[in-house]
Design an enzyme around this catalytic site. Structure first.
Site, PDB file in Angstrom:
ATOM      1  N   ASN A 157       0.815  -1.225   0.000  1.00  0.00           N
ATOM      2  CA  ASN A 157       0.000   0.000   0.000  1.00  0.00           C
ATOM      3  C   ASN A 157       0.847   1.274   0.000  1.00  0.00           C
ATOM      4  OD1 ASN A 157       0.776  -0.425   2.670  1.00  0.00           O
ATOM      5  ND2 ASN A 157      -1.173   0.236   3.532  1.00  0.00           N
ATOM      6  N   GLU A 256       3.843  -4.009  12.629  1.00  0.00           N
ATOM      7  CA  GLU A 256       2.885  -2.922  12.405  1.00  0.00           C
ATOM      8  C   GLU A 256       1.740  -3.547  11.626  1.00  0.00           C
ATOM      9  OE1 GLU A 256       0.757  -0.627  10.775  1.00  0.00           O
ATOM     10  OE2 GLU A 256       2.357   0.301   9.587  1.00  0.00           O
ATOM     11  N   CYS A 290      -3.491   1.372   6.784  1.00  0.00           N
ATOM     12  CA  CYS A 290      -3.757   0.784   8.118  1.00  0.00           C
ATOM     13  C   CYS A 290      -4.382   1.783   9.076  1.00  0.00           C
ATOM     14  CB  CYS A 290      -2.463   0.294   8.755  1.00  0.00           C
ATOM     15  SG  CYS A 290      -1.631  -0.930   7.779  1.00  0.00           S
ATOM     16  N   GLU A 464       7.830   3.136  14.700  1.00  0.00           N
ATOM     17  CA  GLU A 464       8.591   3.530  13.508  1.00  0.00           C
ATOM     18  C   GLU A 464       8.540   5.042  13.373  1.00  0.00           C
ATOM     19  OE1 GLU A 464       6.693   1.055  10.416  1.00  0.00           O
ATOM     20  OE2 GLU A 464       8.450  -0.224  10.606  1.00  0.00           O
TER      21      GLU A 464
HETATM   22  C1  SIN Z   1       0.195   1.971   6.695  1.00  0.00           C
HETATM   23  O1  SIN Z   1      -0.867   1.937   6.115  1.00  0.00           O
HETATM   24  O2  SIN Z   1       0.702   0.942   7.153  1.00  0.00           O
HETATM   25  C2  SIN Z   1       0.994   3.223   6.900  1.00  0.00           C
HETATM   26  C3  SIN Z   1       0.287   4.447   6.631  1.00  0.00           C
HETATM   27  C4  SIN Z   1       1.068   5.675   6.971  1.00  0.00           C
HETATM   28  O3  SIN Z   1       2.294   5.659   7.127  1.00  0.00           O
HETATM   29  O4  SIN Z   1       0.433   6.703   7.108  1.00  0.00           O
END
Ligand code: SIN
Length: 491
Positions: A157, A256, A290, A464
């Site tokens: 993604n 994550e 996410c 992270e």
């Molecule tokens: C993710 O969808 O895992 C990360 C999204 C983000 O860094 O904003």
């Protein structure tokens, strides 16, 4: 696809500083998710070649880790500069293999590069401690050292940023890395390797192993005792499997994983701000994020006004080919993603939800799901319990703060949560009560290199970005230095 530096499109794996084909010349196909057209074929690595990548990273570790942080920082900075210089090519590549609109791809290149820049600096600030001793003839020191070889298993993604968010801190503190990118998006990972090579990254320090057989490659990375750390971004189910597989060698882990973000709008919220935040959070990357708002809770007093404005904004969003001007949302990544979104919407409608915007696939393309707004959602619907990962926003009405906190926390996930309101006492209360690793207050966008990104509960652990992001790649070593001259007062 037209690139101003065609060499950025690589089709071989990158191991030990060399562009390498798979044993037996095996390849897999990379397709444009919008049109299903074949972009290219890429080396399809298995366990033997992955083992070689681990060998390379293991061999490179002593030299890389013994350099000064400032020396490593110079190379990371060059890598950052190259990403920035090649932003347009990287964005083009990303839109073709991942589908997101070009403007978002450009944004992701900048976002991804920012982790390299941030950690190139922050890696210089890995401090230890001198601890008051228990004996007069001894000194106690705590020093921090790089954990060793790191395996990074990364998602489709955010095919650049999710690599740099792991790799930049790892490299900055002296670790060496093997990246296994998602099978849908190996090209961005290989482009990163090309730019790392151009930046002068020493051989073996950064390796990329594309594969269509993630389980086979994953089991080498989790099973090899020389890999001391695994960092994974992806689904909770896969994260649990990787954790089990890593137990045999007790690897340090960062996971994550999935989310089910509540987005709460209280009666005293600024409506336009809350609508803009909801649209940004929910529909960024077509909802394939996410930290996307998964459930939108709106308090009764503001409900009608908020829905009217949200519905207008959702209605303005255009779904289509990411390379076309005016596209806000690209296709879903693959057919499985589409099937899941269709199942969740059908279940919700079955149980009484109303579609007031979108619903179904648009004429633009077979994976172009319309930006959708569902009203009258309820907790017993599958969409309330599962991560949607698509452009569908279910909305719930609530009355009290206590009720919405209970609803918001009623999930095994704990990645991101959001709320809008202006009562300062309530802001502190709600921020404290939400059982999530990250909380956006009056904003729908929380991701940045400066902040600690990560979850609690079944959304995983580890952080992270930020100074905390370095810790995931470090181990503490305690030195007890005895036999010294007894300490004298005041010295
Ligand atoms: C993710 O969808 O895992 C990360 C999204 C983000 O860094 O904003």
């Amino acid at each position: 696809m037209t690139l101003s530096t065609p060499a950025i499109l690589r089709t071989s794996a990158y191991i030990n500083g060399e562009w390498t084909d798979a044993d037996g010349g095996r390849t897999f196909t990379v397709r444009d998710p919008f049109s299903d057209e074949v972009i290219t074929t890429v080396a399809d690595l298995g366990s033997t070649e992955t083992q070689r990548a681990v060998d390379a990273a293991y061999a490179a570790f002593p030299e890389w880790s013994s350099r000064t942080a400032a020396d490593r920082s110079v190379i990371l900075r060059r890598w950052f500069d190259l990403l920035t210089a090649h932003r347009e090519d990287l964005a083009t590549l990303m839109t073709h293999e991942q589908g997101k609109p070009l403007a978002e791809s450009r944004g992701e290149v900048t976002y991804g590069a920012s982790f390299i820049e941030w950690f190139a600096e922050e890696g210089k600030r890995v401090y230890g401690d001198v601890i008051p001793s228990h004996r007069t003839d001894a000194r106690i020191l705590a020093i921090k050292q790089p954990v060793g070889v790191v395996a990074a298993i990364t998602p489709w993604n955010f095919p650049i940023a999710m690599i740099t968010r792991k790799v930049a801190p790892a490299l900055a503190v002296g670790c060496t890395v093997v990246v296994k990118p998602a099978e849908d998006t190996p090209l961005c990972a290989l482009a990163l390797a090309y730019l790392a090579q151009e930046a002068g990254m020493p051989v073996g320090v950064f390796n990329v192993v594309p594969t269509s057989r993630p389980a086979e490659v994953g089991s080498v990375l989790t099973g090899d005792a020389r890999v001391r750390k695994l960092s994974f971004t992806g689904s909770t189910a896969t994260g649990k499997k990787l954790m089990e597989q890593s137990a045999g060698t007790l690897k340090k882990l960062s996971l994550e994983l999935g989310g089910n973000a509540p987005f709460i709008v209280f009666d005293d919220a600024d409506i336009s701000g809350a609508v803009a935040g909801a649209v940004a959070s929910k529909y960024r990357n077509g909802g394939q994020t996410c930290v996307s708002a998964n459930r939108i809770f709106v308090q009764s007093g503001i409900y009608d006004a908020f829905i009217e404005e949200l519905s207008r904004s959702v209605g303005d969003l255009q779904v289509g080919r990411g390379t076309e001007a005016g596209t806000d949302i690209g296709p879903l990544i693959n057919d499985a993603a589409l099937t899941k979104v269709e199942r969740l919407v059908a279940d919700a409608v079955d149980k009484g939800a109303r579609i007031v915007r979108g619903g179904g696939v648009a004429d633009a393309g077979p994976r172009c799901y319309r930006p959708t707004l569902l009203l009258d959602a309820r907790p017993d619907m599958a969409i309330s319990r599962e991560e949607v990962f698509g452009p569908v926003a279910p909305v719930y009405r609530f009355d009290t703060e206590a009720e919405v906190i209970e609803l918001a926390n009623d999930t095994p996930y704990g990645l991101a949560a959001y709320f809008y309101g202006n009562d300062h006492a309530r802001i502190w209360r709600v921020a404290g009560a939400l059982d999530y690793g990250m909380v956006g207050i009056n904003t729908g966008m929380i991701s940045t290199a400066q902040a600690p990104f990560g979850g609690v509960k079944e959304s995983g652990f580890g952080r992270e970005g930020s100074k905390y992001g370095l810790e995931d790649y470090l181990v503490i070593k305690y030195l007890c230095w005895g036999g010294l001259t007894p300490k004298q007062t005041g010295r």
